[in-house]
Scaffold this motif. Structure first.
Motif, PDB file in Angstrom:
ATOM      1  N   LEU A  17       7.191  -1.703   6.930  1.00 17.46           N
ATOM      2  CA  LEU A  17       8.279  -0.935   6.494  1.00 17.46           C
ATOM      3  C   LEU A  17       8.998  -1.431   5.110  1.00 17.46           C
ATOM      4  CD1 LEU A  17      10.010   0.191   9.682  1.00 17.46           C
ATOM      5  CD2 LEU A  17       8.550   1.535   8.191  1.00 17.46           C
ATOM      6  N   PRO A  18       9.308  -2.701   4.729  1.00 20.33           N
ATOM      7  CA  PRO A  18       9.854  -2.970   3.666  1.00 20.33           C
ATOM      8  C   PRO A  18       8.935  -2.748   2.355  1.00 20.33           C
ATOM      9  CG  PRO A  18      10.109  -4.688   5.474  1.00 20.33           C
ATOM     10  CD  PRO A  18       9.126  -3.806   5.766  1.00 20.33           C
ATOM     11  N   LEU A  19       7.465  -2.984   2.703  1.00 21.56           N
ATOM     12  CA  LEU A  19       6.635  -2.609   1.664  1.00 21.56           C
ATOM     13  C   LEU A  19       6.703  -1.232   1.381  1.00 21.56           C
ATOM     14  CD1 LEU A  19       3.694  -5.040   2.524  1.00 21.56           C
ATOM     15  CD2 LEU A  19       5.275  -5.154   0.679  1.00 21.56           C
TER      16      LEU A  19
ATOM     17  N   TRP B   8       9.905  -0.083  -0.440  1.00 20.37           N
ATOM     18  CA  TRP B   8       9.708  -0.560  -1.927  1.00 20.37           C
ATOM     19  C   TRP B   8       8.592   0.386  -2.728  1.00 20.37           C
ATOM     20  CZ3 TRP B   8       5.418  -4.162  -3.624  1.00 20.37           C
ATOM     21  CH2 TRP B   8       5.615  -4.595  -5.107  1.00 20.37           C
ATOM     22  N   ASP B   9       7.583   0.853  -2.004  1.00 23.30           N
ATOM     23  CA  ASP B   9       6.494   1.584  -2.511  1.00 23.30           C
ATOM     24  C   ASP B   9       7.099   3.154  -2.900  1.00 23.30           C
ATOM     25  OD1 ASP B   9       3.641   2.034  -3.300  1.00 23.30           O
ATOM     26  OD2 ASP B   9       4.168   4.010  -2.093  1.00 23.30           O
ATOM     27  N   THR B  10       7.943   3.668  -1.976  1.00 18.16           N
ATOM     28  CA  THR B  10       8.455   4.885  -2.139  1.00 18.16           C
ATOM     29  C   THR B  10       9.587   5.013  -3.219  1.00 18.16           C
ATOM     30  OG1 THR B  10       8.042   5.230   0.319  1.00 18.16           O
ATOM     31  CG2 THR B  10       9.711   6.510  -0.719  1.00 18.16           C
TER      32      THR B  10
ATOM     33  N   ASP C  78      -4.757   1.394  -9.894  1.00 21.82           N
ATOM     34  CA  ASP C  78      -4.969   2.663  -9.463  1.00 21.82           C
ATOM     35  C   ASP C  78      -3.902   3.574 -10.326  1.00 21.82           C
ATOM     36  OD1 ASP C  78      -4.683   4.963  -8.054  1.00 21.82           O
ATOM     37  OD2 ASP C  78      -4.310   3.856  -5.921  1.00 21.82           O
ATOM     38  N   HIS C  79      -4.596   4.302 -10.930  1.00 23.58           N
ATOM     39  CA  HIS C  79      -4.041   5.452 -11.983  1.00 23.58           C
ATOM     40  C   HIS C  79      -2.989   6.454 -11.323  1.00 23.58           C
ATOM     41  CE1 HIS C  79      -7.107   4.311 -15.301  1.00 23.58           C
ATOM     42  NE2 HIS C  79      -6.343   3.457 -14.996  1.00 23.58           N
ATOM     43  N   VAL C  80      -3.047   6.667  -9.854  1.00 18.61           N
ATOM     44  CA  VAL C  80      -2.162   7.086  -9.144  1.00 18.61           C
ATOM     45  C   VAL C  80      -0.859   6.779  -9.558  1.00 18.61           C
ATOM     46  CG1 VAL C  80      -1.338   8.161  -7.110  1.00 18.61           C
ATOM     47  CG2 VAL C  80      -3.905   8.201  -7.772  1.00 18.61           C
ATOM     48  N   TYR C  81      -0.733   5.455  -9.603  1.00 15.00           N
ATOM     49  CA  TYR C  81       0.856   4.796  -9.808  1.00 15.00           C
ATOM     50  C   TYR C  81       1.074   4.610 -11.318  1.00 15.00           C
ATOM     51  CZ  TYR C  81       1.497   4.157  -4.933  1.00 15.00           C
ATOM     52  OH  TYR C  81       1.458   4.284  -3.345  1.00 15.00           O
ATOM     53  N   GLY C  82       0.021   5.054 -12.128  1.00 10.46           N
ATOM     54  CA  GLY C  82       0.381   4.573 -13.517  1.00 10.46           C
ATOM     55  C   GLY C  82       0.694   5.783 -14.428  1.00 10.46           C
TER      56      GLY C  82
ATOM     57  N   PHE D  96       6.230  12.031   1.923  1.00  8.87           N
ATOM     58  CA  PHE D  96       5.804  11.697   3.141  1.00  8.87           C
ATOM     59  C   PHE D  96       6.319  10.290   3.471  1.00  8.87           C
ATOM     60  CE2 PHE D  96       3.463  15.572   3.419  1.00  8.87           C
ATOM     61  CZ  PHE D  96       3.322  15.781   4.688  1.00  8.87           C
ATOM     62  N   ASN D  97       5.854   9.319   2.721  1.00  6.26           N
ATOM     63  CA  ASN D  97       6.380   8.004   3.089  1.00  6.26           C
ATOM     64  C   ASN D  97       7.857   7.935   3.570  1.00  6.26           C
ATOM     65  OD1 ASN D  97       3.846   6.870   2.358  1.00  6.26           O
ATOM     66  ND2 ASN D  97       4.647   6.189   0.389  1.00  6.26           N
TER      67      ASN D  97
END
Length: 226
Positions: free
Chosen positions: A34-36, A39-41, A71-75, A92-93
């Protein structure tokens, strides 16, 4: 004193005929994941400010400078192309996180620690100093039904979204990750993302078994066997 969760969900005595006993392994995974995910969201929904060069990038999201290259989805490639997938999965996250937090609220507010073998947990004699992960928390009655429903549904959502993430890469010719060497791909993409396949499957199995036993108990008029 009567305690309620929502308008109709109430604490029931421990002698109730139906219970939910998640293993501490499930609770441990949620405590790590959950913390990860939060953080990602945060990174995804706050782009471009959270990206390299943005006002919010340092120090919280500095590791995403590397991950955005993996991962270019995040870039910047995805962001500059106005690719909506990144923000969609981030939304969704957020929904998943809220649901898991509700599940944990039910378990920790209405549950009690139990030294018996948690459902789906490894045998405690094989866990060594991690023996506590094989134990469980128990909630009973109406609270248990809500906890199982929320837990199973959210684990299914997590699993389905992660499968869709992998399929999105496969059907795009690995457009966002195909540039990586094999070691980078394994350790920086496959293993981290694979965890969000393995543990949700484990949780669906655990919760699904309890749902089936509850339905069988209701159909047969007997008690649910833990």
């Amino acid at each position: 004193m009567r305690s309620t969760v929502g308008p109709s969900l109430s604490r029931t005595p421990l002698s109730s005929s139906w219970s939910h006993t998640p293993s501490n392994l499930t609770l441990f995974w949620l405590a790590i994941s959950l913390p990860l995910v939060i953080w990602d969201t945060g990174y995804v929904l706050l782009r471009p400010y959270s990206m390299p060069g943005g006002a919010l990038h340092s120090p919280l999201w500095v590791p995403y400078e590397l991950y955005g290259r993996v991962d270019h989805v995040y870039g910047w490639k995805s962001y500059d192309a106005h690719n909506g997938w990144t923000a969609a999965q981030g939304a969704f996250n957020a929904v998943e996180t809220a649901a898991y937090l509700w599940y944990l609220y039910l378990v920790y507010t209405y549950g009690r620690q139990d030294k018996r073998q948690g459902r789906g947990a490894p045998r405690r004699e094989k866990m060594g100093w991690l023996e506590g992960l094989a134990q469980s928390r128990t909630v009973e009655g109406r609270v248990a039904t809500w906890a199982v429903l929320v837990g199973y549904s959210t684990a299914w959502l997590t699993f389905s979204k992660t499968v869709l993430y992998w399929l999105n890469e496969a059907f795009s010719g690995f457009d966002n990750i195909g540039h990586n060497d094999i070691m980078s791909l394994i350790f920086l993409w496959i293993i981290p993302n694979g965890a969000w396949l393995i543990f949700p499957v484990y949780m669906m199995y655990v919760f699904g078994q309890e749902i089936l036993q509850g339905l069988e108990s209701a159909a047969g008029g007997g008690r649910k066997i833990r």
